[in-house]
Write a protein that holds these residues in place. Structure first.
Motif, PDB file in Angstrom:
ATOM      1  N   LEU A 153       0.842  -1.197   0.000  1.00  0.00           N
ATOM      2  CA  LEU A 153       0.000   0.000   0.000  1.00  0.00           C
ATOM      3  C   LEU A 153       0.879   1.249   0.000  1.00  0.00           C
ATOM      4  O   LEU A 153       1.803   1.363   0.801  1.00  0.00           O
ATOM      5  N   ARG A 162       1.025   4.423   1.240  1.00  0.00           N
ATOM      6  CA  ARG A 162       0.367   5.232   2.269  1.00  0.00           C
ATOM      7  C   ARG A 162       0.466   6.730   1.980  1.00  0.00           C
ATOM      8  O   ARG A 162      -0.444   7.486   2.300  1.00  0.00           O
ATOM      9  N   VAL A 175      -2.267   7.657  -0.378  1.00  0.00           N
ATOM     10  CA  VAL A 175      -3.556   7.669   0.322  1.00  0.00           C
ATOM     11  C   VAL A 175      -3.715   8.965   1.097  1.00  0.00           C
ATOM     12  O   VAL A 175      -4.788   9.575   1.089  1.00  0.00           O
ATOM     13  N   ALA A 212     -10.424   9.456  -2.319  1.00  0.00           N
ATOM     14  CA  ALA A 212     -10.484   8.406  -3.346  1.00  0.00           C
ATOM     15  C   ALA A 212     -10.632   7.018  -2.734  1.00  0.00           C
ATOM     16  O   ALA A 212     -11.117   6.103  -3.400  1.00  0.00           O
ATOM     17  N   VAL A 213     -10.215   6.852  -1.476  1.00  0.00           N
ATOM     18  CA  VAL A 213     -10.288   5.538  -0.834  1.00  0.00           C
ATOM     19  C   VAL A 213     -11.201   5.550   0.381  1.00  0.00           C
ATOM     20  O   VAL A 213     -11.193   4.613   1.177  1.00  0.00           O
ATOM     21  N   ASP A 230     -14.261   4.953   0.816  1.00  0.00           N
ATOM     22  CA  ASP A 230     -15.218   3.857   0.949  1.00  0.00           C
ATOM     23  C   ASP A 230     -14.566   2.473   0.825  1.00  0.00           C
ATOM     24  O   ASP A 230     -15.259   1.463   0.737  1.00  0.00           O
ATOM     25  N   VAL A 231     -13.240   2.407   0.839  1.00  0.00           N
ATOM     26  CA  VAL A 231     -12.553   1.121   0.753  1.00  0.00           C
ATOM     27  C   VAL A 231     -12.459   0.528   2.155  1.00  0.00           C
ATOM     28  O   VAL A 231     -11.871   1.144   3.048  1.00  0.00           O
ATOM     29  N   ILE A 236      -9.280   0.617   5.101  1.00  0.00           N
ATOM     30  CA  ILE A 236      -8.418   1.798   5.053  1.00  0.00           C
ATOM     31  C   ILE A 236      -9.111   2.923   5.786  1.00  0.00           C
ATOM     32  O   ILE A 236     -10.271   3.233   5.522  1.00  0.00           O
TER      33      ILE A 236
END
Length: 184
Positions: free
Chosen positions: A145, A147, A150, A156-157, A159-160, A163
């Protein structure tokens, strides 16, 4: 304010806070100012003691290294001399290759193989050649990943699952310190 006293408690947002190791919780602004000043004094004294310790350790290390230097040189020189002698007499010492070592009156000598190791010259060219030959099993691809990316695009993440970008509030104390004038 330099000695521990029975614990005093304070409250923040309805949560009971108790001083660690029985140090009193300041009850006034003046007591907090004095506590921060005491922290600064203790930090400076700890730094002074650490510097003194490092000076002493450096002196002890230098003294012992100087005392050990002739012994290190003797070990290196004698080891090389014994190796030259052993190489010249290897057939006799190993009974013509039936053993890999020999016992002498003052110690054992022998020849050992090091563990196998891979040496690479021009890694980029080697990787390219392995890919060209279809030998991808010898090429390591490591996924992890990113980081930093992120943190730059948390939306962008968002709703992942798994994370989460978190941030914690940390209490910081920085006592004031005035450096000594180096020109004095």
């Amino acid at each position: 304010m330099g000695h521990p006293k029975p614990p005093v408690t304070a409250r923040r947002n309805g949560v009971r806070l108790e001083a660690r190791r029985q140090w009193p919780v300041p009850q006034t602004r003046e007591e907090a100012i004095e506590a921060i000043a005491a922290i600064g004094r203790h930090q400076r004294e700890r730094q002074r003691l650490e510097a003194a310790m490092n000076e002493e350790l450096a002196a002890v290390r230098a003294r012992h290294e100087a005392e050990a230097a002739p012994h290190t040189a003797a070990i290196d020189g004698l080891s090389h001399a014994v190796e030259v002698w052993a190489d010249a007499n290897r057939a006799l010492l190993t009974r013509h290759g039936r053993t890999r070592s020999a016992k002498l009156a003052s110690g054992d000598i022998g020849w050992r193989l090091s563990p196998p190791a891979v040496e690479v010259e021009g890694e980029a060219a080697v990787l390219e050649e392995l890919q060209r030959r279809g030998l991808q099993r010898f090429v390591r691809v490591r996924e992890s990943l990113n980081r930093e990316a992120v943190l730059h695009e948390p939306e962008a993440v968002a709703d992942v699952p798994g994370i989460e970008v978190v941030q914690h509030e940390v209490f910081v104390i920085k006592p004031y310190a005035t450096p000594l004038d180096e020109s004095a």
